[in-house]
Scaffold this active site. Structure first.
Site, PDB file in Angstrom:
ATOM      1  N   SER A   1       0.977  -9.564   2.169  1.00  0.00           N
ATOM      2  CA  SER A   1       2.177  -8.731   2.291  1.00  0.00           C
ATOM      3  C   SER A   1       2.997  -8.708   1.007  1.00  0.00           C
ATOM      4  O   SER A   1       3.150  -9.726   0.342  1.00  0.00           O
ATOM      5  CB  SER A   1       3.036  -9.221   3.454  1.00  0.00           C
ATOM      6  OG  SER A   1       3.420 -10.568   3.257  1.00  0.00           O
ATOM      7  N   SER A   2       3.520  -7.534   0.663  1.00  0.00           N
ATOM      8  CA  SER A   2       4.152  -7.350  -0.635  1.00  0.00           C
ATOM      9  C   SER A   2       4.912  -6.030  -0.643  1.00  0.00           C
ATOM     10  O   SER A   2       5.099  -5.396   0.393  1.00  0.00           O
ATOM     11  CB  SER A   2       3.090  -7.369  -1.732  1.00  0.00           C
ATOM     12  OG  SER A   2       2.001  -6.556  -1.360  1.00  0.00           O
ATOM     13  N   ARG A   3       5.322  -5.591  -1.834  1.00  0.00           N
ATOM     14  CA  ARG A   3       6.121  -4.376  -1.968  1.00  0.00           C
ATOM     15  C   ARG A   3       5.662  -3.593  -3.183  1.00  0.00           C
ATOM     16  O   ARG A   3       5.207  -4.172  -4.174  1.00  0.00           O
ATOM     17  CB  ARG A   3       7.603  -4.751  -2.117  1.00  0.00           C
ATOM     18  CG  ARG A   3       8.567  -3.633  -1.815  1.00  0.00           C
ATOM     19  CD  ARG A   3       9.990  -4.165  -1.883  1.00  0.00           C
ATOM     20  NE  ARG A   3      10.690  -3.677  -3.060  1.00  0.00           N
ATOM     21  CZ  ARG A   3      11.893  -4.094  -3.422  1.00  0.00           C
ATOM     22  NH1 ARG A   3      12.522  -5.011  -2.724  1.00  0.00           N
ATOM     23  NH2 ARG A   3      12.478  -3.593  -4.489  1.00  0.00           N
TER      24      ARG A   3
ATOM     25  N   MET B   1       4.922  -3.441   2.317  1.00  0.00           N
ATOM     26  CA  MET B   1       3.599  -3.471   2.935  1.00  0.00           C
ATOM     27  C   MET B   1       3.472  -4.705   3.816  1.00  0.00           C
ATOM     28  O   MET B   1       3.613  -5.825   3.345  1.00  0.00           O
ATOM     29  CB  MET B   1       2.510  -3.486   1.855  1.00  0.00           C
ATOM     30  CG  MET B   1       2.453  -2.234   1.018  1.00  0.00           C
ATOM     31  SD  MET B   1       1.265  -2.373  -0.356  1.00  0.00           S
ATOM     32  CE  MET B   1       2.253  -3.259  -1.569  1.00  0.00           C
TER      33      MET B   1
ATOM     34  N   ILE C   1      -2.916  -5.443  -4.236  1.00  0.00           N
ATOM     35  CA  ILE C   1      -2.251  -6.738  -4.178  1.00  0.00           C
ATOM     36  C   ILE C   1      -2.634  -7.402  -2.873  1.00  0.00           C
ATOM     37  O   ILE C   1      -2.685  -6.750  -1.830  1.00  0.00           O
ATOM     38  CB  ILE C   1      -0.727  -6.570  -4.321  1.00  0.00           C
ATOM     39  CG1 ILE C   1      -0.028  -7.934  -4.392  1.00  0.00           C
ATOM     40  CG2 ILE C   1      -0.160  -5.725  -3.197  1.00  0.00           C
ATOM     41  CD1 ILE C   1       1.408  -7.834  -4.850  1.00  0.00           C
TER      42      ILE C   1
END
Length: 209
Positions: free
Chosen positions: A161-163, A79, A158
């Site tokens: 930016s992340s996964r 993301m 969340i």
């Protein structure tokens, strides 16, 4: 437009600073208001139309990981900052556990992020992980152990930016995926896998458990 739960307090800080900042310079005040608007944009939570069948994407973004591990298929979605960060259940099922796993905070699109801090959801038939990135420091679950969730239902968000990874049930294999690395997906809308003819998925039957 609605926003991720609890996110308004993040936008409130720069918004409240806008008034005293104008005493310094109108530009500083405008920057505070712009920052608040940016926070709200990041935490937006649009409605989605979930298709009647198939495993749906748990996150907005680009497919970053497709691999087999321990006879299961792992699908990871990266993301970016401009993507919606509210995550959804890819399949219906009962939440068995929600666990915080401490770890590093490497960039979410790098291999090193495999050891990052995460929020792990364990369902009856599959697992899901909300993986923090270099800038993400807030993960929030919307569900509790023992709760039944519908496919496409919001399960958490969340910040920044992340996964998000999902480990599909053992009866799925790589050939059941409908996406590949680099494909753009939308949470709750894009079908990322369909069961083979030998596999049947009956959400109504799951709901009756």
């Amino acid at each position: 437009m609605q926003f991720a739960r609890g996110s308004l307090r993040y936008a409130a800080v720069p918004a409240l600073l806008a008034a005293p900042a104008v005493l310094l310079t109108p530009l500083a005040s405008a920057a505070c208001l712009l920052a608040g608007a940016g926070v709200l944009f990041f935490h937006r939570d649009p409605e989605r139309s979930t298709p009647p069948t198939g495993v749906v994407s748990p996150a907005d973004g680009h497919v970053a990981v497709v691999r087999e591990e321990d006879d299961r298929v792992r699908l990871g979605i990266y993301m970016r900052g401009r993507d919606v960060h509210v995550n959804r259940a890819p399949m219906a099922g009962v939440v068995e556990s929600v666990d915080h796993v401490p770890g590093a905070n490497k960039l979410a699109f790098r291999k090193e992020s495999e050891r990052n801090e995460r929020l792990r959801f364990t369902f009856e038939d599959y697992d899901a992980e909300m993986i923090a990135g270099a800038f993400a420091r807030r993960t929030r679950s919307y569900v509790e152990p023992g709760e039944f969730v519908e496919r496409g239902q919001r399960i958490g968000h969340i910040s920044f930016s992340s996964r998000f990874d999902v480990v599909l049930p053992p009866e799925y294999d790589i050939g059941d995926l409908t996406v590949a690395e680099g494909n753009r997906v939308l949470a709750g809308e894009t079908v990322v896998a369909r069961p083979s003819e030998a596999v049947t998925v009956d959400d109504s039957a799951v709901a009756e458990k």
